[in-house]
Design a protein around this motif. Structure first.
Motif, PDB file in Angstrom:
ATOM      1  N   ILE A 164      31.550  -1.839  -9.969  1.00 51.34           N
ATOM      2  CA  ILE A 164      31.096  -0.974 -10.983  1.00 51.34           C
ATOM      3  C   ILE A 164      29.950  -1.974 -11.478  1.00 51.34           C
ATOM      4  N   LEU A 165      28.563  -1.144 -11.474  1.00 48.94           N
ATOM      5  CA  LEU A 165      27.411  -2.035 -11.701  1.00 48.94           C
ATOM      6  C   LEU A 165      27.041  -1.756 -13.157  1.00 48.94           C
ATOM      7  N   VAL A 166      26.895  -2.783 -13.883  1.00 52.00           N
ATOM      8  CA  VAL A 166      26.141  -2.724 -15.282  1.00 52.00           C
ATOM      9  C   VAL A 166      24.935  -2.677 -15.432  1.00 52.00           C
ATOM     10  N   ALA A 167      24.117  -1.933 -15.807  1.00 49.93           N
ATOM     11  CA  ALA A 167      22.744  -1.862 -16.292  1.00 49.93           C
ATOM     12  C   ALA A 167      22.391  -1.912 -17.687  1.00 49.93           C
ATOM     13  N   ASP A 168      21.389  -2.535 -18.143  1.00 52.08           N
ATOM     14  CA  ASP A 168      20.958  -2.669 -19.638  1.00 52.08           C
ATOM     15  C   ASP A 168      19.927  -1.818 -19.815  1.00 52.08           C
ATOM     16  N   ILE A 169      20.452  -0.685 -20.726  1.00 58.58           N
ATOM     17  CA  ILE A 169      19.096   0.285 -21.122  1.00 58.58           C
ATOM     18  C   ILE A 169      18.193  -0.204 -22.153  1.00 58.58           C
ATOM     19  N   ASP A 170      18.576  -1.175 -22.909  1.00 57.83           N
ATOM     20  CA  ASP A 170      17.889  -1.690 -24.031  1.00 57.83           C
ATOM     21  C   ASP A 170      16.585  -2.389 -23.489  1.00 57.83           C
ATOM     22  N   ARG A 171      16.674  -3.025 -22.597  1.00 60.06           N
ATOM     23  CA  ARG A 171      15.659  -3.818 -21.914  1.00 60.06           C
ATOM     24  C   ARG A 171      14.502  -2.851 -21.316  1.00 60.06           C
TER      25      ARG A 171
END
Length: 503
Positions: A164-171
């Motif tokens: 499961i790949l985690v991505a950061d939308i805040d950046r």
């Protein structure tokens, strides 16, 4: 879940996208399902470390995750720990013990051996637990590093773990993060990735529904959920990224009393001071740039992975002058571990443990001096500060010798072995204190005593923190995740693995 545990890998599109938090959440969610769960990170790069019940060293992020699983931490959960000592070198801690001081190039020459060691650690965990939740490091798509990867897609392949790949939308750029990551890896590696978790969303989740649809249509993979930003509970940070932007400080008129923590270049174990963040009547400020300290109630020098280098930095930047001026004017100063060593007259490094052999002048605020030498001390320690019992841990190279002052605490037990010893030093005017004890503030009564010693007896200390508060926070994190992730789909992913294993 079968006799041999199955594995799930939580990897990331980059550094500081929230892999550690997501891993911690998944650990507690699966524990709440009645499974025996353990965390695993083949290689961790961090100066935030802790001590296991066996007296061995491992990354604090995996200690946090073990706590979320309600199991004792074990070095098999983090067999390789890199503790940066410079821009190009690290101390390599292997299976809980300092093993090698290596440059980046020298470390990569050891990668195959370390990969075998990490695989062996993972195999041992799989014999004991139903599920191993594996955490990656940095981005899993660093094309120049993939051939020597021991922690991301290669580790997941060895474990036969869906990713499961985690991505950061805040950046920003979350779509490019996800699609770009898939574009950088091979078709075989793309197949390893089951889906995605979007982390750190702010605003109305319904407005991102079309974004989820686009990602699933574009990639053909599932979005397991979108995690909103949270502020109503606190989970320990993995590394110093969270305090990298340490601003200057100007007190507000009539504001709260403030305590400064000097953000050293090689700061370690800054989570020691997390309990102070929970004091509503107090402000804790991390400072990088030198400034006058006259508006602070106390100044803390934290731990350091490179004491001599950071001492030289204090001198060259002007911090040394600001700290000594503050102390000479009657200010309160606390040094922890490396910060304690810095408060003495000298730090001697005759064997070149931190670099070229030699001696470095300290701040000369305590009548002590330190000789750096192996072996490294790694202990869980029970202590007594004038009748108040506490528990902490020690991780340091070398010994500190007194030429005056008084010991700070009585040591009653190290690694479950009774002893009669002392730790730390307190100046004659009782305004400068040094100790090797990490986790000093995990005992509310100890925190209250220290606050009283710096004339802040009115500050209220939350009586529910330390291990008890952390466990409560893991439950809050699990509730937050359960409300926003398709937990059933994640559980079914693991069930499918179990069925395939028993065929």
């Amino acid at each position: 879940m079968g006799k041999r545990g199955v594995c799930l890998a939580i990897l990331g599109t980059g550094s500081d996208v929230g892999k550690s938090i997501v891993t911690t959440a998944v650990c507690r969610l699966l524990l709440n399902r009645g499974l025996r769960v353990a965390p695993f990170k083949a290689q961790n790069m961090s100066n935030n470390s802790g001590v296991t019940p066996e007296g061995l060293e491992m990354g604090r992020a995996q200690i946090v995750q073990a706590e979320a699983c309600r199991i004792p931490p074990h070095v098999d959960m983090n067999p390789v720990l890199l503790k940066p000592t410079s821009d190009v070198g690290s101390q390599v801690v292997l299976n809980g013990k300092a093993w090698l001081e290596a440059s980046s190039r020298g470390y990569y020459q050891k990668k195959e051996y370390l990969f075998k060691q990490s695989c062996a650690a993972l195999d041992r965990l799989r014999e004991q637990y139903d599920v191993i939740v594996m955490e990656g490091a940095g981005s899993c798509a660093e094309v120049n590093l993939m051939d020597n990867d021991i922690v991301n897609l290669r580790a997941a392949k060895y474990a036969e773990a869906p990713v499961i790949l985690v991505a950061d939308i805040d950046r920003g750029g979350v779509f490019a993060q996800i699609v770009g990551t898939l574009a950088c890896v091979s078709p075989e590696q793309q197949e390893q990735i089951s889906g995605f978790i979007i982390n750190r969303f702010r605003g109305d989740l319904s407005l991102f529904r079309s974004g989820v649809d686009w990602i699933e249509e574009k990639t053909g993979k599932k979005v397991y959920g979108v995690l909103p930003w949270f502020k109503h509970f606190h989970i320990e940070a993995e590394d110093a990224v969270v305090i990298e932007k340490a601003p200057g400080y100007r007190p507000a008129t009539g504001g709260k009393p403030a305590i400064a923590v000097v953000k050293l270049p090689h700061i370690s174990n800054f989570t020691d001071f997390d309990p102070l963040l929970h004091c509503d009547d107090l402000e804790l400020v991390y400072l990088s740039q030198p400034q006058s300290l006259k508006n602070f109630q106390a100044v803390i020098l934290p731990g350091s992975k490179s004491t001599c280098s950071d001492l030289e930095w204090l001198e060259s930047t002007g911090w040394k002058k600001e700290i000594t001026t503050f102390a000479e004017a009657g200010g309160h100063v606390l040094g922890v571990c490396g910060g304690y060593q810095m408060l003495g007259s000298h730090v001697h490094d005759p064997d070149g443990i931190e670099g070229a052999p030699g001696s470095t002048r300290g701040l000369d605020l305590l009548p002590v001096e330190t000789i750096l030498k192996a072996p490294k001390t790694t202990t869980l320690t029970d202590f007594n500060w004038q009748g108040i019992k506490g528990r902490g841990y020690e991780i340091h190279m070398g010994q500190t010798h007194h030429s005056g002052g008084a010991p700070l605490v009585q040591v009653e037990q190290r690694n479950q072995q009774a002893c009669e010893d002392t730790d730390g030093c307190i100046s004659e005017n009782h305004r400068v204190i040094g100790t090797y004890m990490h986790g000093l503030f995990d005992t509310p009564a100890i925190t209250e005593k220290w606050l009283q010693s710096i004339d802040l007896s009115h500050v209220k200390v939350d009586q529910i923190y330390g291990p008890v508060a952390r466990d409560k926070a893991y439950d809050q994190l699990a509730e937050h995740a359960a409300a926003n992730l398709d937990v059933e789909a994640i559980f079914q992913l693991l069930e499918q693995l179990r069925k395939e294993q028993t065929k």
